[in-house]
Design a protein around this motif. Sequence first.
Motif, PDB file in Angstrom:
ATOM      1  N   ASN A 200      -3.395   0.700  -3.150  1.00 11.09           N
ATOM      2  CA  ASN A 200      -4.547  -0.029  -2.634  1.00 11.09           C
ATOM      3  C   ASN A 200      -5.166   0.717  -1.444  1.00 11.09           C
ATOM      4  O   ASN A 200      -5.079   0.280  -0.303  1.00 11.09           O
ATOM      5  CB  ASN A 200      -4.093  -1.446  -2.226  1.00 11.09           C
ATOM      6  CG  ASN A 200      -5.167  -2.261  -1.542  1.00 11.09           C
ATOM      7  OD1 ASN A 200      -4.947  -2.775  -0.450  1.00 11.09           O
ATOM      8  ND2 ASN A 200      -6.321  -2.386  -2.158  1.00 11.09           N
ATOM      9  N   HIS A 202      -7.864   2.131   1.268  1.00  8.56           N
ATOM     10  CA  HIS A 202      -9.019   1.549   1.953  1.00  8.56           C
ATOM     11  C   HIS A 202     -10.273   2.338   1.609  1.00  8.56           C
ATOM     12  O   HIS A 202     -10.197   3.418   1.002  1.00  8.56           O
ATOM     13  CB  HIS A 202      -8.777   1.549   3.464  1.00  8.56           C
ATOM     14  CG  HIS A 202      -9.616   0.569   4.212  1.00  8.56           C
ATOM     15  ND1 HIS A 202     -10.717   0.932   4.941  1.00  8.56           N
ATOM     16  CD2 HIS A 202      -9.511  -0.771   4.315  1.00  8.56           C
ATOM     17  CE1 HIS A 202     -11.262  -0.150   5.475  1.00  8.56           C
ATOM     18  NE2 HIS A 202     -10.555  -1.196   5.119  1.00  8.56           N
ATOM     19  N   SER A 208      -8.857   6.140   5.154  1.00  8.68           N
ATOM     20  CA  SER A 208      -8.334   6.007   3.800  1.00  8.68           C
ATOM     21  C   SER A 208      -7.546   7.228   3.344  1.00  8.68           C
ATOM     22  O   SER A 208      -7.805   8.361   3.759  1.00  8.68           O
ATOM     23  CB  SER A 208      -9.499   5.769   2.831  1.00  8.68           C
ATOM     24  OG  SER A 208      -9.045   5.725   1.497  1.00  8.68           O
ATOM     25  N   HIS A 234      -9.502  -1.021  -2.332  1.00  7.38           N
ATOM     26  CA  HIS A 234     -10.383  -1.963  -1.635  1.00  7.38           C
ATOM     27  C   HIS A 234     -11.693  -2.059  -2.395  1.00  7.38           C
ATOM     28  O   HIS A 234     -12.237  -1.056  -2.868  1.00  7.38           O
ATOM     29  CB  HIS A 234     -10.640  -1.470  -0.206  1.00  7.38           C
ATOM     30  CG  HIS A 234     -11.327  -2.469   0.669  1.00  7.38           C
ATOM     31  ND1 HIS A 234     -12.645  -2.822   0.503  1.00  7.38           N
ATOM     32  CD2 HIS A 234     -10.870  -3.190   1.735  1.00  7.38           C
ATOM     33  CE1 HIS A 234     -12.985  -3.711   1.416  1.00  7.38           C
ATOM     34  NE2 HIS A 234     -11.926  -3.956   2.172  1.00  7.38           N
ATOM     35  N   GLY A 281      -0.195   2.025   0.253  1.00  7.27           N
ATOM     36  CA  GLY A 281      -1.546   2.003   0.790  1.00  7.27           C
ATOM     37  C   GLY A 281      -1.654   2.734   2.098  1.00  7.27           C
ATOM     38  O   GLY A 281      -0.808   3.564   2.447  1.00  7.27           O
ATOM     39  N   SER A 284      -5.407  -1.058   4.649  1.00  3.30           N
ATOM     40  CA  SER A 284      -5.985  -2.311   4.187  1.00  3.30           C
ATOM     41  C   SER A 284      -5.139  -3.503   4.616  1.00  3.30           C
ATOM     42  O   SER A 284      -3.912  -3.465   4.537  1.00  3.30           O
ATOM     43  CB  SER A 284      -6.126  -2.314   2.661  1.00  3.30           C
ATOM     44  OG  SER A 284      -6.584  -3.579   2.218  1.00  3.30           O
ATOM     45  N   SER A 285      -5.808  -4.568   5.052  1.00  5.99           N
ATOM     46  CA  SER A 285      -5.086  -5.774   5.456  1.00  5.99           C
ATOM     47  C   SER A 285      -4.484  -6.497   4.262  1.00  5.99           C
ATOM     48  O   SER A 285      -3.753  -7.482   4.435  1.00  5.99           O
ATOM     49  CB  SER A 285      -6.015  -6.728   6.212  1.00  5.99           C
ATOM     50  OG  SER A 285      -7.058  -7.196   5.379  1.00  5.99           O
ATOM     51  N   GLN A 286      -4.765  -6.028   3.049  1.00  6.18           N
ATOM     52  CA  GLN A 286      -4.184  -6.661   1.868  1.00  6.18           C
ATOM     53  C   GLN A 286      -2.658  -6.615   1.907  1.00  6.18           C
ATOM     54  O   GLN A 286      -1.989  -7.458   1.295  1.00  6.18           O
ATOM     55  CB  GLN A 286      -4.710  -5.993   0.588  1.00  6.18           C
ATOM     56  CG  GLN A 286      -4.427  -6.800  -0.657  1.00  6.18           C
ATOM     57  CD  GLN A 286      -5.145  -6.277  -1.888  1.00  6.18           C
ATOM     58  OE1 GLN A 286      -4.566  -6.199  -2.966  1.00  6.18           O
ATOM     59  NE2 GLN A 286      -6.404  -5.915  -1.745  1.00  6.18           N
TER      60      GLN A 286
END
Length: 395
Positions: A200, A202, A208, A234, A281, A284-286
């Motif tokens: 995942n 960014h 990224s 993202h 990743g 990303s805050s995911q």
Amino acid sequence: MTRWRHGAARARVCFSYIAQEHQIPHSLPIAVALAQDHPDVDVHIAGAPRQLSFARSMLDARGIQAPLQFDELRQPLEGRLGVPCKKRQLRLNALYFSGFDAVVVPERTSTYLRRLPLPRTRLIGTEHGAGDREVTYAPEVARYDFLMLAGRKQARRLLELGYAREERLATGVYAKFDWVGAQTPARRRFNNGRPTVLYNPHFESALSSWATHGQAVLDYFARSTRYNLIFAPHLRLFDPPSAAKYRPFERYRGLSHLHIDLGSASCVDMHYTADADLYLGDVSSQVVEFLMRPRPCVFINAHGHDWRDDPHYRFWTLGPVIESADALDTALASAFATHAQMVDAQLAYVADSFGEVRVGHSATRGATAITSFLHREADAEAQQRSAGLATSTAP
């Protein structure tokens, strides 16, 4: 009867969407709760046709009936041609926004509304993530009149920086989890017995791993006989997805252990985070949502950042950090083998991020926070008017 601001019997609140669909679940459940539970509030959903269609699809998928008014925002010409122009869109709709007691937004660009002549309209932020990145604690947060946050982690930092005040924020609000979240069932896309990795990256090039290492990551998993891969970056990295943007990935067609998704609804509804056994990743805050159920993580430090004592990279302490795809083999094996040693740290991190969130009740909490805030504003204005009247009539 309770009176709202300016003596009105009903308040008017707008939930505005000017960006990508992944932000909508962070406030739409609050709009529904507000409309269903507070009949003295008129609730409007505003956006371009794309955003309104997505919002309606979320309601339809859940069979939700609520007294919501859907309003299409005016679009500048370049916006209709697919060119981002969010501030122009906000300026074009300033008169529309001025008709509301409050505008609720899940993104920061809309803080630009504070620069427009909207003296009667309060701006309320919900945020759309609970990560640690520097942008989460940027100065523009101070432009919100009221802020709803997931947990004390964010509140503590914003209060320290002076960008928020305790009486103008509420915690325990992460409305997305009411509709999608830790309860999302895994679909188990692959049935080959291999662990599944979610990659995942960014979208911001300065942060990224995609531009510098992404292709090598995909090639590694294409060759792998040990792992499955879901590549779901993202949403903004390939927005909007198109046939042309999928074309470079044709080389992976036919590989049954790879799944590539550049921006479908599955990138929003948390099914990929539910399916995966390991998160791979960068920033990303995911990853915070992924860790609602503690599992191994690996992070790619694609730009050689000195991250160890940086509070904006706190989540990188929750799994191995590598400098390039060359280290994937060792890092993945290590993350799985040593995850038991990471569980306590991951649980503590999630508690700090989401500890006050009650899944299934977050939207109601947000709706109550909004009405309480607007009532306080109405009371304060009434007192000011009374004081002014008393002064003007004094002998």
